[in-house]
Scaffold this active site. Structure first.
Site, PDB file in Angstrom:
ATOM      1  N   CYS A  96      14.406  33.043  71.973  1.00 31.14           N
ATOM      2  CA  CYS A  96      15.542  34.242  72.252  1.00 31.14           C
ATOM      3  C   CYS A  96      15.350  34.980  73.337  1.00 31.14           C
ATOM      4  CB  CYS A  96      15.521  35.262  71.121  1.00 31.14           C
ATOM      5  SG  CYS A  96      15.936  34.524  69.518  1.00 31.14           S
ATOM      6  N   HIS A 232      18.803  41.878  73.133  1.00 32.01           N
ATOM      7  CA  HIS A 232      18.823  40.632  72.399  1.00 32.01           C
ATOM      8  C   HIS A 232      19.661  41.120  71.132  1.00 32.01           C
ATOM      9  CE1 HIS A 232      18.420  37.090  70.426  1.00 32.01           C
ATOM     10  NE2 HIS A 232      17.419  37.588  69.602  1.00 32.01           N
ATOM     11  N   ASN A 262      22.994  35.694  66.211  1.00 32.01           N
ATOM     12  CA  ASN A 262      21.847  35.522  66.978  1.00 32.01           C
ATOM     13  C   ASN A 262      22.076  34.478  67.813  1.00 32.01           C
ATOM     14  OD1 ASN A 262      19.583  35.085  68.368  1.00 32.01           O
ATOM     15  ND2 ASN A 262      18.397  36.026  66.534  1.00 32.01           N
TER      16      ASN A 262
HETATM   17  N1  ACO Z   1      22.196  36.797  51.236  1.00 33.04           N
HETATM   18  C1  ACO Z   1      21.920  37.593  50.026  1.00 33.04           C
HETATM   19  N2  ACO Z   1      20.499  37.706  49.969  1.00 33.04           N
HETATM   20  C2  ACO Z   1      19.690  37.353  50.771  1.00 33.04           C
HETATM   21  C3  ACO Z   1      20.024  36.777  52.054  1.00 33.04           C
HETATM   22  C4  ACO Z   1      21.306  36.463  52.244  1.00 33.04           C
HETATM   23  N3  ACO Z   1      22.005  35.700  53.087  1.00 33.04           N
HETATM   24  N4  ACO Z   1      18.793  36.414  52.482  1.00 33.04           N
HETATM   25  C5  ACO Z   1      17.932  36.940  51.823  1.00 33.04           C
HETATM   26  N5  ACO Z   1      18.182  37.776  50.979  1.00 33.04           N
HETATM   27  C6  ACO Z   1      17.466  38.278  49.787  1.00 33.04           C
HETATM   28  C7  ACO Z   1      16.087  37.887  49.603  1.00 33.04           C
HETATM   29  O1  ACO Z   1      16.097  36.668  48.917  1.00 33.04           O
HETATM   30  C8  ACO Z   1      15.349  38.888  49.083  1.00 33.04           C
HETATM   31  O2  ACO Z   1      15.751  38.744  47.838  1.00 33.04           O
HETATM   32  P1  ACO Z   1      14.530  39.347  46.496  1.00 33.04           P
HETATM   33  O3  ACO Z   1      14.210  40.926  47.125  1.00 33.04           O
HETATM   34  O4  ACO Z   1      15.093  39.350  45.499  1.00 33.04           O
HETATM   35  O5  ACO Z   1      13.370  38.616  47.148  1.00 33.04           O
HETATM   36  C9  ACO Z   1      16.241  40.117  49.877  1.00 33.04           C
HETATM   37  O6  ACO Z   1      17.367  39.680  50.211  1.00 33.04           O
HETATM   38  C10 ACO Z   1      15.617  40.822  51.000  1.00 33.04           C
HETATM   39  O7  ACO Z   1      15.077  39.745  51.768  1.00 33.04           O
HETATM   40  P2  ACO Z   1      14.395  40.334  53.155  1.00 33.04           P
HETATM   41  O8  ACO Z   1      14.037  39.087  53.705  1.00 33.04           O
HETATM   42  O9  ACO Z   1      13.172  41.148  52.512  1.00 33.04           O
HETATM   43  O10 ACO Z   1      15.501  41.156  53.889  1.00 33.04           O
HETATM   44  P3  ACO Z   1      15.315  41.943  55.243  1.00 33.04           P
HETATM   45  O11 ACO Z   1      15.812  43.492  54.907  1.00 33.04           O
HETATM   46  O12 ACO Z   1      13.908  41.810  55.854  1.00 33.04           O
HETATM   47  O13 ACO Z   1      16.551  41.343  56.127  1.00 33.04           O
HETATM   48  C11 ACO Z   1      16.494  39.627  57.856  1.00 33.04           C
HETATM   49  C12 ACO Z   1      16.629  39.879  56.266  1.00 33.04           C
HETATM   50  C13 ACO Z   1      18.076  40.212  58.161  1.00 33.04           C
HETATM   51  C14 ACO Z   1      16.378  38.253  58.243  1.00 33.04           C
HETATM   52  C15 ACO Z   1      15.655  40.594  58.750  1.00 33.04           C
HETATM   53  O14 ACO Z   1      14.336  40.728  58.392  1.00 33.04           O
HETATM   54  C16 ACO Z   1      15.737  40.342  60.146  1.00 33.04           C
HETATM   55  O15 ACO Z   1      16.820  40.600  60.839  1.00 33.04           O
HETATM   56  N6  ACO Z   1      14.569  40.013  60.875  1.00 33.04           N
HETATM   57  C17 ACO Z   1      14.297  39.589  62.089  1.00 33.04           C
HETATM   58  C18 ACO Z   1      15.125  38.486  62.831  1.00 33.04           C
HETATM   59  C19 ACO Z   1      14.899  38.269  64.006  1.00 33.04           C
HETATM   60  O16 ACO Z   1      15.014  39.222  64.945  1.00 33.04           O
HETATM   61  N7  ACO Z   1      14.331  37.197  64.565  1.00 33.04           N
HETATM   62  C20 ACO Z   1      13.817  37.227  66.005  1.00 33.04           C
HETATM   63  C21 ACO Z   1      14.707  36.483  66.811  1.00 33.04           C
HETATM   64  S1  ACO Z   1      15.127  34.769  66.146  1.00 33.04           S
HETATM   65  C22 ACO Z   1      14.570  33.606  67.261  1.00 33.04           C
HETATM   66  O17 ACO Z   1      13.771  33.869  68.082  1.00 33.04           O
HETATM   67  C23 ACO Z   1      15.118  32.195  67.245  1.00 33.04           C
END
Ligand code: ACO
Length: 305
Positions: A96, A232, A262
């Site tokens: 990214c 980003h 993203n």
């Molecule tokens: N729909 C519904 N529920 C979901 C989904 C979905 N699509 N995906 C995950 N969940 C559930 C999980 O299973 C979990 O359930 P549980 O509590 O029963 O176990 C719950 O939602 C919470 O999951 P988390 O992963 O803790 O959710 P979080 O609030 O952290 O959000 C997210 C997830 C959006 C991925 C966030 O962590 C994020 O944006 N992270 C950073 C991503 C990023 O910036 N990446 C860097 C660049 S990418 C690159 O370099 C290629």
């Protein structure tokens, strides 16, 4: 592809995706459409906007993690499509942060007099390395390309660039397969993005907070001196945390994650293009571009537009 379409593919909801990420829709490359195809469209539009002709381009750099083929580089494939011959052309792989890395390298070429007119692109077909049955990743990513022309001039356009990496975080975000490692996963159809989202989230927020402070301090500028934050586009919550750190209201932040998801290396140039074309970003504005991604890699560029 809208959130409603994803609701029909995996166990997710429009509400969950919007609340956790800010994404409403993303674009997916058509069957047979490649990273290079999108890069070409972005390149031609950038040259048109900058009023630069093909024969002026003396450097091509593409930030991409999803090249068309292993080699030639996507930049060389693009060179052929554009009918440009001889100038250096290469890809940069910083996930990214790829566009910020590409811009930083192009700036060094220009500063040293090795290039006068650089074509710098971020282009990705992330959809090809996504497991469309994994709801924790498939809702996040999209495809796209953005490009800029960077030209030598009397006044500095790029005020400073800061790029970093720390391979220690490999396990939190990766595609754990390639040519010399786990190549069988391509045959198995399991070579996909794997991410510990909440861990990535925490490091991203802290790191981006640090790098924007560093960029301002390096240029002896205060928070009020930034006209636009062009971040980003991974997640609105990460973006608002960075804006808060800069005391910037959200109407001074370019947000396209709702429409693009993203798009990895394409996300910053897509956001920049959006705000330049709709007239928000004007000549003379001070822009802070930043990104964070797999590696981990991260970086920021301060621009006098
Ligand atoms: N729909 C519904 N529920 C979901 C989904 C979905 N699509 N995906 C995950 N969940 C559930 C999980 O299973 C979990 O359930 P549980 O509590 O029963 O176990 C719950 O939602 C919470 O999951 P988390 O992963 O803790 O959710 P979080 O609030 O952290 O959000 C997210 C997830 C959006 C991925 C966030 O962590 C994020 O944006 N992270 C950073 C991503 C990023 O910036 N990446 C860097 C660049 S990418 C690159 O370099 C290629």
């Amino acid at each position: 592809m809208t959130n409603a379409e994803l609701e029909r593919m995996v166990d997710t909801t429009d509400e969950w995706i919007k609340a956790r990420t800010g994404i409403s829709e993303r674009h997916i490359a058509a069957e047979g459409e490649t990273t290079c195809d999108m890069a070409e469209q972005a390149a031609r539009r950038a040259m048109e906007a900058a009023n630069v002709s093909l024969d002026q381009i003396d450097l091509i750099i593409i930030g991409t993690t999803t090249p068309d083929v292993i080699f030639p580089s996507t930049a060389c494939l693009l060179q052929k499509k554009l009918d440009i011959h001889g100038c250096p052309a290469f890809d940069i792989q910083a996930v990214c942060t790829g566009f910020i890395y590409a811009l930083t390298i192009a700036e060094k070429f220009i500063q040293t007099g090795s290039a006068k007119t650089a074509l710098v692109i971020g282009a990705e077909t992330m959809s090809r390395i996504i497991d469309w049955t994994d709801r924790s990743t498939c809702v996040l990513f999209g495809d796209g390309a953005g490009a800029v022309i960077l030209q030598a001039g009397d006044e500095p356009g790029i005020l400073s660039s800061h790029i970093y990496a720390d391979g220690e975080y490999e396990d939190l975000l990766n595609v754990p397969a390639g040519i010399s490692h786990n190549s069988e996963r391509f045959k198995d159809g399991t070579a996909f993005v794997e991410m510990q989202g909440n861990e990535v989230f925490k490091v991203a927020v802290n790191t981006l907070g640090r790098i924007v402070d560093e960029t301002l301090a390096h240029n002896k500028l205060g928070k009020k001196d930034i006209d636009w934050l062009v971040p980003h586009q991974a997640n609105t919550r990460i973006i608002s945390a960075t804006a808060k750190k800069l005391d910037m209201p959200m109407n001074k932040v370019v947000l396209t994650v709702d429409k693009h998801g993203n798009t990895s290396a394409a996300s910053v140039p897509l956001a920049l293009d959006t705000a330049v074309r709709d007239g928000r970003i004007k000549r003379g504005d001070t822009l802070l571009l930043e990104a964070f991604g797999g590696g981990f890699t991260w970086g920021a560029t301060l621009i006098n537009y």
